[in-house]
Scaffold this motif. Structure first.
Motif, short mmCIF file in Angstrom:
data_model
loop_
_atom_site.label_atom_id
_atom_site.label_comp_id
_atom_site.label_asym_id
_atom_site.label_seq_id
_atom_site.Cartn_x
_atom_site.Cartn_y
_atom_site.Cartn_z
N ILE A 193 44.29 -31.02 -30.53
CA ILE A 193 43.03 -30.74 -29.84
C ILE A 193 42.19 -32.00 -29.91
O ILE A 193 42.03 -32.59 -30.99
CB ILE A 193 42.29 -29.54 -30.47
CG1 ILE A 193 43.15 -28.28 -30.32
CG2 ILE A 193 40.92 -29.36 -29.83
CD1 ILE A 193 42.59 -27.07 -31.02
N ASP A 194 41.67 -32.43 -28.78
CA ASP A 194 40.85 -33.64 -28.70
C ASP A 194 39.61 -33.43 -29.58
O ASP A 194 38.83 -32.50 -29.36
CB ASP A 194 40.45 -33.88 -27.25
CG ASP A 194 39.67 -35.16 -27.03
OD1 ASP A 194 39.04 -35.66 -27.98
OD2 ASP A 194 39.69 -35.65 -25.89
N PRO A 195 39.38 -34.29 -30.57
CA PRO A 195 38.22 -34.11 -31.46
C PRO A 195 36.89 -34.32 -30.74
O PRO A 195 35.85 -33.84 -31.20
CB PRO A 195 38.42 -35.16 -32.55
CG PRO A 195 39.35 -36.16 -31.97
CD PRO A 195 40.19 -35.44 -30.95
N TYR A 196 36.91 -35.00 -29.59
CA TYR A 196 35.68 -35.26 -28.83
C TYR A 196 35.45 -34.23 -27.74
O TYR A 196 34.36 -34.13 -27.19
CB TYR A 196 35.72 -36.66 -28.23
CG TYR A 196 35.90 -37.72 -29.29
CD1 TYR A 196 34.87 -38.05 -30.16
CD2 TYR A 196 37.13 -38.34 -29.45
CE1 TYR A 196 35.06 -39.00 -31.16
CE2 TYR A 196 37.33 -39.29 -30.44
CZ TYR A 196 36.28 -39.61 -31.29
OH TYR A 196 36.47 -40.54 -32.28
N ASN A 197 36.49 -33.48 -27.39
CA ASN A 197 36.36 -32.45 -26.36
C ASN A 197 37.31 -31.31 -26.73
O ASN A 197 38.49 -31.35 -26.44
CB ASN A 197 36.72 -33.01 -24.98
CG ASN A 197 36.59 -31.98 -23.89
OD1 ASN A 197 36.36 -30.80 -24.15
ND2 ASN A 197 36.74 -32.40 -22.66
N LYS A 198 36.76 -30.30 -27.39
CA LYS A 198 37.56 -29.18 -27.89
C LYS A 198 38.23 -28.38 -26.77
O LYS A 198 39.10 -27.56 -27.02
CB LYS A 198 36.70 -28.24 -28.74
CG LYS A 198 36.06 -28.90 -29.93
CD LYS A 198 37.07 -29.17 -31.01
CE LYS A 198 36.37 -29.69 -32.25
NZ LYS A 198 37.19 -30.46 -33.10
N LEU A 199 37.85 -28.63 -25.52
CA LEU A 199 38.44 -27.92 -24.40
C LEU A 199 39.66 -28.66 -23.84
O LEU A 199 40.24 -28.26 -22.85
CB LEU A 199 37.40 -27.71 -23.30
CG LEU A 199 36.20 -26.87 -23.71
CD1 LEU A 199 35.15 -26.84 -22.61
CD2 LEU A 199 36.63 -25.46 -24.07
N HIS A 200 40.06 -29.76 -24.48
CA HIS A 200 41.21 -30.54 -24.06
C HIS A 200 42.29 -30.44 -25.14
O HIS A 200 42.10 -30.87 -26.26
CB HIS A 200 40.81 -32.00 -23.83
CG HIS A 200 41.96 -32.88 -23.42
ND1 HIS A 200 41.92 -34.23 -23.53
CD2 HIS A 200 43.18 -32.59 -22.91
CE1 HIS A 200 43.06 -34.75 -23.11
NE2 HIS A 200 43.85 -33.77 -22.74
N THR A 201 43.42 -29.83 -24.78
CA THR A 201 44.53 -29.63 -25.71
C THR A 201 45.78 -30.30 -25.15
O THR A 201 46.05 -30.23 -23.96
CB THR A 201 44.82 -28.13 -25.91
OG1 THR A 201 43.62 -27.49 -26.36
CG2 THR A 201 45.92 -27.90 -26.93
#
Length: 144
Positions: free
Chosen positions: A28-36
């Motif tokens: 999971i992208d630590p800067y954008n939790k909506l990007h996996t």
């Protein structure tokens, strides 16, 4: 076939069939939790990367050869609105107010148009871009 799961319930490894062993890495992208991102690999040389962008309603699949396919989903109900390659070539779908597929067009001029009967909301006609039609009829129970 045997699956191995991590502590939150995601499959991280699959054993079988035979000696095949597949791994799934999830980040999971630590800067954008909506990007996996999920990377699939196997001991047979297979490799595919899946990226999910919830905030953009799309996913990108990258194959081992580097080719990418992007799927964009409808805002309302998560149905595919387009599936395209890096050149923007692909398939494009439109839906009516009740979420029925009403058209499917591709980048090469092919198209299919769908109409629905009202009693069961089943497809009644499929028409292609050359005006060829397929008609469907249903019995009083909704069976084709």
């Amino acid at each position: 076939m045997q699956n191995v799961y991590d502590k939150v319930g995601f499959c991280v490894k699959q054993i079988g069939p035979g000696k095949k062993e597949s791994k799934y890495e999830r980040k999971i992208d630590p800067y954008n939790k909506l990007h996996t991102t999920v990377v699939y690999s196997s001991n047979e040389g297979e490799w595919t990367k899946y990226e999910f962008f919830k905030d953009e309603d799309k996913s990108v699949v990258t194959e081992k050869d580097g080719k990418k396919r992007t799927t964009t989903l409808t805002k309302c109900c998560g149905k595919p609105a387009s599936i395209v390659n890096e050149k923007g070539e692909g398939v494009f779908m439109d839906y009516d107010a009740t979420d029925n597929l009403v058209s499917r067009k591709d980048s090469f001029g092919n198209a299919a148009y769908f109409t629905y009967e009202t009693q069961f909301n089943h497809i009644s006609t499929i028409t292609d871009n050359l005006n060829n039609k397929m008609n469907f009829k249903y019995d009083d129970k909704g069976n084709l």
